[in-house]
Design a protein around this motif. Structure first.
Motif, PDB file in Angstrom:
ATOM      1  N   ALA A 148      41.972 132.088 -60.789  1.00  0.00           N
ATOM      2  CA  ALA A 148      42.778 131.166 -61.597  1.00  0.00           C
ATOM      3  C   ALA A 148      42.337 129.727 -61.360  1.00  0.00           C
ATOM      4  CB  ALA A 148      44.255 131.333 -61.266  1.00  0.00           C
ATOM      5  N   LEU A 149      42.059 129.374 -60.110  1.00  0.00           N
ATOM      6  CA  LEU A 149      41.571 128.028 -59.813  1.00  0.00           C
ATOM      7  C   LEU A 149      40.226 127.784 -60.487  1.00  0.00           C
ATOM      8  CD1 LEU A 149      41.776 125.333 -58.275  1.00  0.00           C
ATOM      9  CD2 LEU A 149      40.598 126.453 -56.364  1.00  0.00           C
ATOM     10  N   ALA A 150      39.329 128.773 -60.426  1.00  0.00           N
ATOM     11  CA  ALA A 150      38.024 128.639 -61.066  1.00  0.00           C
ATOM     12  C   ALA A 150      38.172 128.464 -62.577  1.00  0.00           C
ATOM     13  CB  ALA A 150      37.162 129.863 -60.752  1.00  0.00           C
ATOM     14  N   TYR A 151      39.114 129.173 -63.164  1.00  0.00           N
ATOM     15  CA  TYR A 151      39.370 129.059 -64.609  1.00  0.00           C
ATOM     16  C   TYR A 151      39.845 127.651 -64.955  1.00  0.00           C
ATOM     17  CZ  TYR A 151      41.454 130.098 -69.180  1.00  0.00           C
ATOM     18  OH  TYR A 151      41.784 130.092 -70.515  1.00  0.00           O
ATOM     19  N   PHE A 152      40.806 127.136 -64.176  1.00  0.00           N
ATOM     20  CA  PHE A 152      41.340 125.801 -64.433  1.00  0.00           C
ATOM     21  C   PHE A 152      40.264 124.744 -64.230  1.00  0.00           C
ATOM     22  CE2 PHE A 152      44.074 122.098 -63.119  1.00  0.00           C
ATOM     23  CZ  PHE A 152      44.640 121.896 -64.364  1.00  0.00           C
ATOM     24  N   ALA A 153      39.451 124.910 -63.184  1.00  0.00           N
ATOM     25  CA  ALA A 153      38.352 123.971 -62.936  1.00  0.00           C
ATOM     26  C   ALA A 153      37.341 124.013 -64.078  1.00  0.00           C
ATOM     27  CB  ALA A 153      37.666 124.313 -61.609  1.00  0.00           C
ATOM     28  N   GLY A 154      37.028 125.214 -64.559  1.00  0.00           N
ATOM     29  CA  GLY A 154      36.104 125.346 -65.678  1.00  0.00           C
ATOM     30  C   GLY A 154      36.632 124.676 -66.934  1.00  0.00           C
ATOM     31  N   PHE A 155      37.930 124.840 -67.185  1.00  0.00           N
ATOM     32  CA  PHE A 155      38.544 124.181 -68.343  1.00  0.00           C
ATOM     33  C   PHE A 155      38.422 122.662 -68.225  1.00  0.00           C
ATOM     34  CE2 PHE A 155      42.347 122.064 -70.037  1.00  0.00           C
ATOM     35  CZ  PHE A 155      42.240 122.387 -71.380  1.00  0.00           C
ATOM     36  N   ALA A 156      38.681 122.134 -67.031  1.00  0.00           N
ATOM     37  CA  ALA A 156      38.596 120.685 -66.812  1.00  0.00           C
ATOM     38  C   ALA A 156      37.173 120.180 -67.036  1.00  0.00           C
ATOM     39  CB  ALA A 156      39.060 120.344 -65.398  1.00  0.00           C
ATOM     40  N   ILE A 157      36.193 120.921 -66.550  1.00  0.00           N
ATOM     41  CA  ILE A 157      34.796 120.508 -66.691  1.00  0.00           C
ATOM     42  C   ILE A 157      34.364 120.542 -68.163  1.00  0.00           C
ATOM     43  CG2 ILE A 157      32.415 121.159 -66.141  1.00  0.00           C
ATOM     44  CD1 ILE A 157      33.503 122.122 -63.402  1.00  0.00           C
ATOM     45  N   VAL A 158      34.781 121.583 -68.870  1.00  0.00           N
ATOM     46  CA  VAL A 158      34.449 121.667 -70.305  1.00  0.00           C
ATOM     47  C   VAL A 158      35.064 120.493 -71.060  1.00  0.00           C
ATOM     48  CG1 VAL A 158      34.852 122.994 -72.415  1.00  0.00           C
ATOM     49  CG2 VAL A 158      34.100 124.158 -70.335  1.00  0.00           C
ATOM     50  N   MET A 159      36.310 120.168 -70.743  1.00  0.00           N
ATOM     51  CA  MET A 159      36.968 119.025 -71.372  1.00  0.00           C
ATOM     52  C   MET A 159      36.202 117.732 -71.097  1.00  0.00           C
ATOM     53  SD  MET A 159      39.887 119.398 -73.112  1.00  0.00           S
ATOM     54  CE  MET A 159      40.756 117.866 -72.809  1.00  0.00           C
ATOM     55  N   LEU A 160      35.742 117.573 -69.863  1.00  0.00           N
ATOM     56  CA  LEU A 160      35.013 116.359 -69.502  1.00  0.00           C
ATOM     57  C   LEU A 160      33.678 116.271 -70.229  1.00  0.00           C
ATOM     58  CD1 LEU A 160      34.882 113.811 -67.740  1.00  0.00           C
ATOM     59  CD2 LEU A 160      33.848 115.210 -65.937  1.00  0.00           C
ATOM     60  N   VAL A 161      32.979 117.380 -70.338  1.00  0.00           N
ATOM     61  CA  VAL A 161      31.697 117.393 -71.051  1.00  0.00           C
ATOM     62  C   VAL A 161      31.904 117.007 -72.517  1.00  0.00           C
ATOM     63  CG1 VAL A 161      29.850 118.887 -71.888  1.00  0.00           C
ATOM     64  CG2 VAL A 161      30.602 119.059 -69.514  1.00  0.00           C
ATOM     65  N   ILE A 162      32.921 117.585 -73.147  1.00  0.00           N
ATOM     66  CA  ILE A 162      33.219 117.246 -74.549  1.00  0.00           C
ATOM     67  C   ILE A 162      33.541 115.767 -74.687  1.00  0.00           C
ATOM     68  CG2 ILE A 162      34.873 117.613 -76.431  1.00  0.00           C
ATOM     69  CD1 ILE A 162      35.154 120.511 -75.443  1.00  0.00           C
ATOM     70  N   ALA A 163      34.329 115.230 -73.735  1.00  0.00           N
ATOM     71  CA  ALA A 163      34.718 113.826 -73.794  1.00  0.00           C
ATOM     72  C   ALA A 163      33.511 112.910 -73.641  1.00  0.00           C
ATOM     73  CB  ALA A 163      35.744 113.525 -72.710  1.00  0.00           C
ATOM     74  N   ILE A 164      32.625 113.216 -72.702  1.00  0.00           N
ATOM     75  CA  ILE A 164      31.448 112.380 -72.470  1.00  0.00           C
ATOM     76  C   ILE A 164      30.499 112.415 -73.667  1.00  0.00           C
ATOM     77  CG2 ILE A 164      29.364 112.119 -71.060  1.00  0.00           C
ATOM     78  CD1 ILE A 164      31.025 112.907 -68.638  1.00  0.00           C
ATOM     79  N   VAL A 165      30.263 113.608 -74.205  1.00  0.00           N
ATOM     80  CA  VAL A 165      29.404 113.730 -75.388  1.00  0.00           C
ATOM     81  C   VAL A 165      29.984 112.941 -76.552  1.00  0.00           C
ATOM     82  CG1 VAL A 165      28.563 115.345 -77.133  1.00  0.00           C
ATOM     83  CG2 VAL A 165      28.444 115.975 -74.703  1.00  0.00           C
ATOM     84  N   THR A 166      31.294 113.005 -76.730  1.00  0.00           N
ATOM     85  CA  THR A 166      31.946 112.250 -77.800  1.00  0.00           C
ATOM     86  C   THR A 166      31.822 110.749 -77.582  1.00  0.00           C
ATOM     87  OG1 THR A 166      33.553 114.035 -78.113  1.00  0.00           O
ATOM     88  CG2 THR A 166      34.121 111.871 -79.023  1.00  0.00           C
ATOM     89  N   ALA A 167      32.025 110.307 -76.328  1.00  0.00           N
ATOM     90  CA  ALA A 167      31.938 108.885 -76.008  1.00  0.00           C
ATOM     91  C   ALA A 167      30.531 108.335 -76.257  1.00  0.00           C
ATOM     92  CB  ALA A 167      32.345 108.649 -74.565  1.00  0.00           C
ATOM     93  N   LYS A 168      29.518 109.142 -76.035  1.00  0.00           N
ATOM     94  CA  LYS A 168      28.145 108.705 -76.231  1.00  0.00           C
ATOM     95  C   LYS A 168      27.775 108.587 -77.704  1.00  0.00           C
ATOM     96  CE  LYS A 168      24.934 110.480 -73.610  1.00  0.00           C
ATOM     97  NZ  LYS A 168      24.096 111.467 -72.898  1.00  0.00           N
ATOM     98  N   LYS A 169      28.504 109.293 -78.563  1.00  0.00           N
ATOM     99  CA  LYS A 169      28.147 109.307 -79.990  1.00  0.00           C
ATOM    100  C   LYS A 169      28.868 108.264 -80.809  1.00  0.00           C
ATOM    101  CE  LYS A 169      26.773 114.177 -80.354  1.00  0.00           C
ATOM    102  NZ  LYS A 169      27.032 115.477 -81.024  1.00  0.00           N
ATOM    103  N   ARG A 170      29.874 107.613 -80.230  1.00  0.00           N
ATOM    104  CA  ARG A 170      30.661 106.662 -81.021  1.00  0.00           C
ATOM    105  C   ARG A 170      30.627 105.287 -80.372  1.00  0.00           C
ATOM    106  NH1 ARG A 170      36.551 109.325 -79.534  1.00  0.00           N
ATOM    107  NH2 ARG A 170      36.719 108.461 -77.423  1.00  0.00           N
ATOM    108  N   ASP A 171      31.092 104.289 -81.111  1.00  0.00           N
ATOM    109  CA  ASP A 171      31.145 102.927 -80.589  1.00  0.00           C
ATOM    110  C   ASP A 171      32.218 102.841 -79.518  1.00  0.00           C
ATOM    111  OD1 ASP A 171      29.217 102.161 -82.384  1.00  0.00           O
ATOM    112  OD2 ASP A 171      30.662 101.491 -83.886  1.00  0.00           O
ATOM    113  N   ALA A 172      32.018 101.911 -78.576  1.00  0.00           N
ATOM    114  CA  ALA A 172      32.980 101.723 -77.511  1.00  0.00           C
ATOM    115  C   ALA A 172      34.279 101.174 -78.059  1.00  0.00           C
ATOM    116  CB  ALA A 172      32.431 100.789 -76.448  1.00  0.00           C
TER     117      ALA A 172
END
Length: 252
Positions: A228-252
């Protein structure tokens, strides 16, 4: 290391993080004191009961982590950060590392502080951490608040507005996940895999809702606690990757 130092200075140079940390600590320890003082005898008090205030403290930590990002967008200081640091990924990872680490330490202090205050109020209560489940219930709080902060930072990066990000996170974590169970036929099956429900599975270690479990809410997840901890950690990491990719594609 320079980026980490900069993010540490930015985090602790404003009042809101200090207020959030004090409130989270006060809520969790305060509820532990209240529950301990309300117990009619020492035999009623347990380690899970000392963690009764976890949900409230987690909500404040989510707000703290979200503000660390959305405040920069509000005052446009994030634009200066991205101009000074060529790689947006490095800047956002540094912020995430600092805020998540602080959130994890805060959760750990609050959890052990709750046990400590319960011991002071009810010295005869059996509050020793004698099992893996007890240690996971208390020490594991730091891991959950660490990854919960990563989720909150990701939401802040994606939404960028304080009110929207905070409202979404609190509404989802406190209300929406439980309401999913009301969906006919498939609601309970979906709820088993929702992230904060799974996080509670790691802490409580008991999916049987027929058994009374105080502290963090019982979980309907059937995963093993560490899975369960690994699942929650994986969800957090996926969310962070999506957020970073989105931040890189748009204006600040």
């Amino acid at each position: 290391m320079t980026l980490l130092a900069v993010e540490r200075i930015k985090l602790f140079s404003t009042r809101s993080p200090w207020w959030c940390m004090a409130l989270a600590l006060g809520l969790m320890v305060g509820f532990a004191a209240l529950v301990s003082a309300s117990a009619s005898n020492a035999g009623e008090l347990s380690v899970p009961m000392s963690q009764f205030g976890f949900t409230f403290a987690l909500a404040v930590i989510l707000v703290l982590a979200t503000l660390s990002v959305t405040t920069e967008y509000r005052f446009n200081t994030i634009r200066t950060t991205f101009q000074a640091v060529p790689s947006r990924t490095s800047a956002l990872l540094a912020k995430t590392t600092v805020v998540a680490f602080v959130s994890g330490v805060l959760g750990l202090i609050a959890a052990f502080g709750s046990v400590g205050i319960a011991m002071l109020i009810q010295p005869d209560a059996n509050l020793a951490l004698n099992s893996e489940a007890d240690w996971r219930q208390v020490a594991g709080t730091g891991l959950i608040t660490f990854f919960a902060a990563v989720v909150a930072i990701s939401a802040g990066i994606l939404i960028r507005h304080t009110a929207g990000a905070v409202s979404l996170l609190l509404a989802y974590s406190l209300v929406a996940e439980n309401l999913v169970q009301l969906i006919p036929s498939i609601g309970r099956d979906i709820h088993q895999w929702l992230p904060f429900n799974v996080a509670n599975r790691f802490l409580t270690g008991n999916p049987d809702l027929a058994q009374v479990v105080d502290g963090p809410g019982s979980s309907t997840s059937t995963l093993a606690p560490w899975a369960a901890l690994a699942y929650f950690a994986g969800f957090a990491i996926v969310m962070l990757v999506i957020a970073i990719v989105t931040a890189k594609k748009r204006d600040a």
